[in-house]
Design a protein around this motif. Structure first.
Motif, mmCIF file in Angstrom:
data_model
loop_
_atom_site.group_PDB
_atom_site.id
_atom_site.type_symbol
_atom_site.label_atom_id
_atom_site.label_comp_id
_atom_site.label_asym_id
_atom_site.label_seq_id
_atom_site.Cartn_x
_atom_site.Cartn_y
_atom_site.Cartn_z
ATOM 1 N N GLY A 133 0.520 -1.238 0.024
ATOM 2 C CA GLY A 133 -0.066 0.109 0.026
ATOM 3 C C GLY A 133 0.846 0.997 0.389
ATOM 4 O O GLY A 133 0.124 2.190 0.012
ATOM 5 N N THR A 134 2.448 1.518 0.533
ATOM 6 C CA THR A 134 3.223 1.969 0.213
ATOM 7 C C THR A 134 3.241 2.823 -1.290
ATOM 8 O O THR A 134 3.439 2.473 -2.023
ATOM 9 C CB THR A 134 4.149 1.764 0.730
ATOM 10 N N GLU A 135 3.244 4.200 -1.179
ATOM 11 C CA GLU A 135 3.118 4.866 -2.112
ATOM 12 C C GLU A 135 4.787 5.550 -2.512
ATOM 13 O O GLU A 135 4.421 5.805 -1.765
ATOM 14 C CB GLU A 135 2.318 6.300 -2.411
ATOM 15 N N LEU A 136 5.499 4.816 -4.124
ATOM 16 C CA LEU A 136 6.647 5.490 -4.172
ATOM 17 C C LEU A 136 6.986 5.833 -5.177
ATOM 18 O O LEU A 136 6.130 6.073 -5.835
ATOM 19 C CB LEU A 136 7.339 3.664 -3.514
ATOM 20 N N SER A 137 8.289 6.324 -5.707
ATOM 21 C CA SER A 137 8.742 7.047 -6.638
ATOM 22 C C SER A 137 10.090 6.193 -7.416
ATOM 23 O O SER A 137 10.963 6.032 -6.295
ATOM 24 C CB SER A 137 8.529 8.715 -6.869
ATOM 25 N N ALA A 138 9.909 5.944 -8.843
ATOM 26 C CA ALA A 138 11.404 5.616 -9.148
ATOM 27 C C ALA A 138 12.183 6.978 -9.675
ATOM 28 O O ALA A 138 11.447 7.477 -10.332
ATOM 29 C CB ALA A 138 10.816 4.900 -9.987
ATOM 30 N N HIS A 139 13.081 7.213 -9.741
ATOM 31 C CA HIS A 139 14.254 7.791 -10.452
ATOM 32 C C HIS A 139 14.683 7.075 -11.498
ATOM 33 O O HIS A 139 15.736 6.571 -10.747
ATOM 34 C CB HIS A 139 14.275 8.500 -9.204
ATOM 35 N N GLY A 140 15.152 7.486 -12.501
ATOM 36 C CA GLY A 140 16.325 6.963 -13.889
ATOM 37 C C GLY A 140 15.578 7.578 -14.949
ATOM 38 O O GLY A 140 15.907 9.342 -15.067
ATOM 39 N N PHE A 141 16.252 6.945 -15.447
ATOM 40 C CA PHE A 141 16.119 8.054 -17.164
ATOM 41 C C PHE A 141 15.534 7.208 -18.032
ATOM 42 O O PHE A 141 15.701 5.601 -18.408
ATOM 43 C CB PHE A 141 17.928 7.891 -17.699
ATOM 44 N N THR A 142 14.585 7.172 -19.262
ATOM 45 C CA THR A 142 14.774 7.118 -20.325
ATOM 46 C C THR A 142 15.149 7.749 -21.370
ATOM 47 O O THR A 142 15.203 9.522 -20.951
ATOM 48 C CB THR A 142 13.187 6.271 -19.838
#
Length: 312
Positions: A107-116
């Motif tokens: 249930g935890t809201e997360l954010s991913a940080h990378g490149f595309t």
């Protein structure tokens, strides 16, 4: 770990085969140490020297260590933990990520940080994704709701608040429709780096969700205002169940009572977890990336210990 000084994206890097061929994402966990996925930089993927590109420019990788060292022949996915540690020249002032000492609960809201290469700008660009933890999934943690674009494999997954890394993006569930996917949990990364973890504090077990909680989550999906959509949901659930275990809730013109009946029929099934997994899988096909699908995945993880079932 050294506390990063800049924004949440600053420790993120992108990796290239040679100088320019984009491979995927990673992030610094120390001034001379980059973490990414093993499948991003394994020998079958890379033909030349690997370079790291970040806020302090580009530099060539000195060494690459893979866990596990190779993907088994015939395997569709690189097995857990699917991690790689790359060593680079040590440079002071390097922004590095802080690793969490506990796992992110369902249930935890997360954010991913990378490149595309999937942003409106040309070339490799910083990119991110909002994701929700569903639960354990085959040695990894299943993520739902967000879009994991190709190239985000190896990205750091950050928890709200303190901004600490709780996982590494493994990949998307479906290259053709990249909604949700998996991450390697931070405990596996800490074990690989030989870092201690905080012992889990025992907590009272949460009772499995009841029919009202399931119905409330279903009710938040606008499509189920339509009685035809609710009947289609029942049909799809039954398509996934053995003929003698199908659910047969009576119809109701009112959405919430009808959804309560559908949820109750799954909970009262001879194999309730099988029926609930069929329910969540059917909702995902009907409702796509709607936020409430993540709520259902979390209910499933809490009730049955996992979610429903391509590397980015």
């Amino acid at each position: 770990m050294v506390l990063r000084a800049g924004g949440p994206h600053d420790p993120a890097v992108w990796l290239a085969d040679g100088a320019t061929t984009f491979l995927g994402s990673g992030f610094f966990v120390a001034p001379g140490l980059v973490v990414t996925c093993a499948h991003v930089v394994h020998t079958g993927q890379v033909s030349g020297p690997v370079t790291v590109h970040g806020v302090l420019g580009a530099e060539e990788v000195l060494s690459v260590e893979l866990w596990p060292p190779a993907r088994p022949a015939g395997s569709a996915y690189y097995p857990a933990p699917d991690l790689a540690v790359l060593r680079t020249p040590v440079r002071e002032g390097r922004p590095v990520a802080v690793l969490a000492t506990t796992e992110a609960p369902a249930g935890t809201e997360l954010s991913a940080h990378g490149f595309t290469t999937a942003t409106p700008a040309d070339g490799v660009q910083p990119d991110s994704a909002r994701l929700t933890v569903a639960g354990l999934s085959g040695g990894f943690v299943r993520l739902v709701n967000g879009w994991i674009r190709k190239g985000l494999s190896g990205s750091m997954v950050v928890a709200p608040g303190a901004g600490q890394v709780v996982g590494v993006v493994k990949g998307t569930e479906d290259d053709g429709d990249p909604v949700g996917g998996w991450m390697t949990p931070v405990g596996q990364l800490r074990a690989l780096l030989d870092l201690p973890a905080t012992p889990a504090v025992p907590t009272a077990a949460r009772p499995p969700a009841d029919r009202q909680e399931w119905a409330d989550a279903l009710f938040r999906i606008p499509a189920f205002d339509d009685e035809r959509a609710r009947h289609d949901l029942v049909r799809r659930i039954n398509d996934a169940l053995p003929p003698d275990q199908g659910i047969r809730p009576r119809g109701d013109s009112l959405a919430l009572p009808h959804l309560e009946l559908i949820a109750g029929a799954c909970l009262d099934n001879l194999a309730p977890c099988v029926a609930l997994r069929a329910l969540v899988a059917a909702v995902r096909r009907l409702a796509g990336g709607h936020r409430a699908v993540g709520d259902l995945e979390a209910l499933l993880a809490g009730s049955c210990g996992g979610g429903t079932h391509a590397a980015a």
